[in-house]
Design a protein around this motif. Sequence first.
Motif, PDB file in Angstrom:
ATOM      1  N   LEU A 177     -76.092 -32.865  12.898  1.00  0.00           N
ATOM      2  CA  LEU A 177     -76.859 -32.660  14.125  1.00  0.00           C
ATOM      3  C   LEU A 177     -76.832 -33.896  15.018  1.00  0.00           C
ATOM      4  O   LEU A 177     -77.734 -34.094  15.841  1.00  0.00           O
ATOM      5  CB  LEU A 177     -78.306 -32.286  13.777  1.00  0.00           C
ATOM      6  CG  LEU A 177     -78.487 -30.957  13.023  1.00  0.00           C
ATOM      7  CD1 LEU A 177     -79.910 -30.841  12.481  1.00  0.00           C
ATOM      8  CD2 LEU A 177     -78.168 -29.799  13.950  1.00  0.00           C
ATOM      9  N   GLY A 181     -77.479 -33.774  18.838  1.00  0.00           N
ATOM     10  CA  GLY A 181     -77.931 -32.438  19.161  1.00  0.00           C
ATOM     11  C   GLY A 181     -79.283 -32.453  19.870  1.00  0.00           C
ATOM     12  O   GLY A 181     -80.083 -33.377  19.732  1.00  0.00           O
ATOM     13  N   ALA A 194     -74.712 -30.188  19.947  1.00  0.00           N
ATOM     14  CA  ALA A 194     -75.100 -28.808  20.228  1.00  0.00           C
ATOM     15  C   ALA A 194     -76.476 -28.767  20.886  1.00  0.00           C
ATOM     16  O   ALA A 194     -77.324 -29.625  20.669  1.00  0.00           O
ATOM     17  CB  ALA A 194     -75.090 -27.974  18.960  1.00  0.00           C
ATOM     18  N   LEU A 236     -72.770 -29.437  14.101  1.00  0.00           N
ATOM     19  CA  LEU A 236     -73.551 -29.143  15.305  1.00  0.00           C
ATOM     20  C   LEU A 236     -73.699 -30.375  16.198  1.00  0.00           C
ATOM     21  O   LEU A 236     -74.668 -30.480  16.956  1.00  0.00           O
ATOM     22  CB  LEU A 236     -74.938 -28.616  14.912  1.00  0.00           C
ATOM     23  CG  LEU A 236     -74.966 -27.243  14.222  1.00  0.00           C
ATOM     24  CD1 LEU A 236     -76.311 -27.013  13.556  1.00  0.00           C
ATOM     25  CD2 LEU A 236     -74.691 -26.144  15.244  1.00  0.00           C
TER      26      LEU A 236
END
Length: 536
Positions: free
Chosen positions: A525, A528, A508, A505
């Motif tokens: 992440l 993110g 993201a 991710l």
Amino acid sequence: MSEERGKTKEREKERLEGDNNQPKPRGRRKDNSKRKTKNRAREAEGSRGSFSDQSFDNNNNNNNASTTPPTTNTTSTTTTTNDTKVPRRRTRGGGMSLEQSSSESSLTTFGSERDSSSFIEHSKNSNRRQNRRGFHDNRGSFELNSENNSSDSSIIESSKSSHIPSTKRFTVFPNGLKVGGKVVIFPVVFSDWPVFLRELSKRIGIEVDKIYNEEGGEIDEYDIIMQDDIVHVTTRMQSFKPPSNETGELRGSSDWVTLNVGGRIFSTTRSTLTRDSESMLAKMFSERWNSSKDATGSFLIDRTPEYFAPILNFLRCGVLVIDDGVNPEGVLQEARFFNIVSIIDRLKLLVERKNKADVFSRRDVVSILLTSSTNASLRCQGLNLAGVDLSKLDLSHINFKMTNFQSANLSKCTLDNALLQEADLTNADLSGANLRGSNLSSAILEGANLKGANFEDRGGLRATLDGANFKGAILEEVNFSGANLRVANFRGANMENCSLRGADLAGANLEDANLRGANLHKAKLIGGNLGGANFF
């Protein structure tokens, strides 16, 4: 003093005898010779007499006591002052005439004035006589000055003919108007009248049918139009209207307007453009609208001419006609721009019919599947499958790149290893679908329902969803384990109980996403955005 007078008389007598001894001209020259002698005496009297008479009178006054005037019958006598001989006229009795006597007495006081005025008057009289008599050539023939005048007039006429202009200029006004005219220049000679009308139509931007003068007289020959004339033109089916002083552009149903739409010229009437009173065209040509014009005076409209033509035809006859190759959706956009309400609903129906005609049905898709091998890679790129019910079908290994699946029913479909790159799945139903190893990079799944969908491949093949748009989508209990979700957009998505174990991710956007119960074990992440995300 008497001796001096005697000598003067002798000299004058010799001079007159010498003139009489000259050979006389033949025929009419005899009278002319006498006239010439008299004129010579008059000229001598006019040019010299005033000064010499004054001198002679002064000498007379000085010697009046000792000298008496002679009484002999002589026609003329002279007096000498400063060695100048001047003839004087006398009466038969030896005395001066009354006219000469009175003029000489006045010269004693106004001598200088008399000299200049008499000389000027004599010169004028001499010129008048020469103009009346003409002149003598060397052979004695008499010629009139009228011949010279005629030759001069021929020279003037030839010089005028050499400066005849090669062009004519006149002003053209629309029918019934005294404003909005245009000055045009044409050659002096133009033999073909129809060709002239066509050329004039190009110049002024109006299809000219007939030409009239200011009084309403029809002009049907080019030579009738003179330099700096004012003419009025009419189009077909028009009659002449007396010019008026209306301001602004062309008025009335018979007044034509030229439009330049995207470089294409349209000619129509003002009544046609104002037929739909609520449209922008009606406001432009029924009110004082400050519209730009090109060099020919046509109104400039920055729109697509192919889409404008059906709208203009609808305003003319009330029938919507769209040629082959013209997209109805483009005509619909033009109708919305000009706010032509009466045509918008019809265009919407045409657009819907066109879209339905391009859409494949479930039966079409099933027939394709039945006629192909299970191992074959089908190419369905760019198809329109919007709203089609494809639920429970095996669509694995099929190329659906850039295919339109808007609002399509794909629930419980098998899309393993399917290529859905850049596909439009807005509001589509993918609940319970198998998408193992599928490629949905940059796909649009905004508002889509993927509840219970499976992207995990236990054999190790990862699903690719980088850059996909899941904004507002329903992603409850979706299995994204190990999937590539880099730079994907999950803003506002419902990801409750979603499995993101081992998913990538990075970058993201999870802003305002519902992540309650989500499995983020070993998820990447990095970079993110989790602002506003709900984990509890």
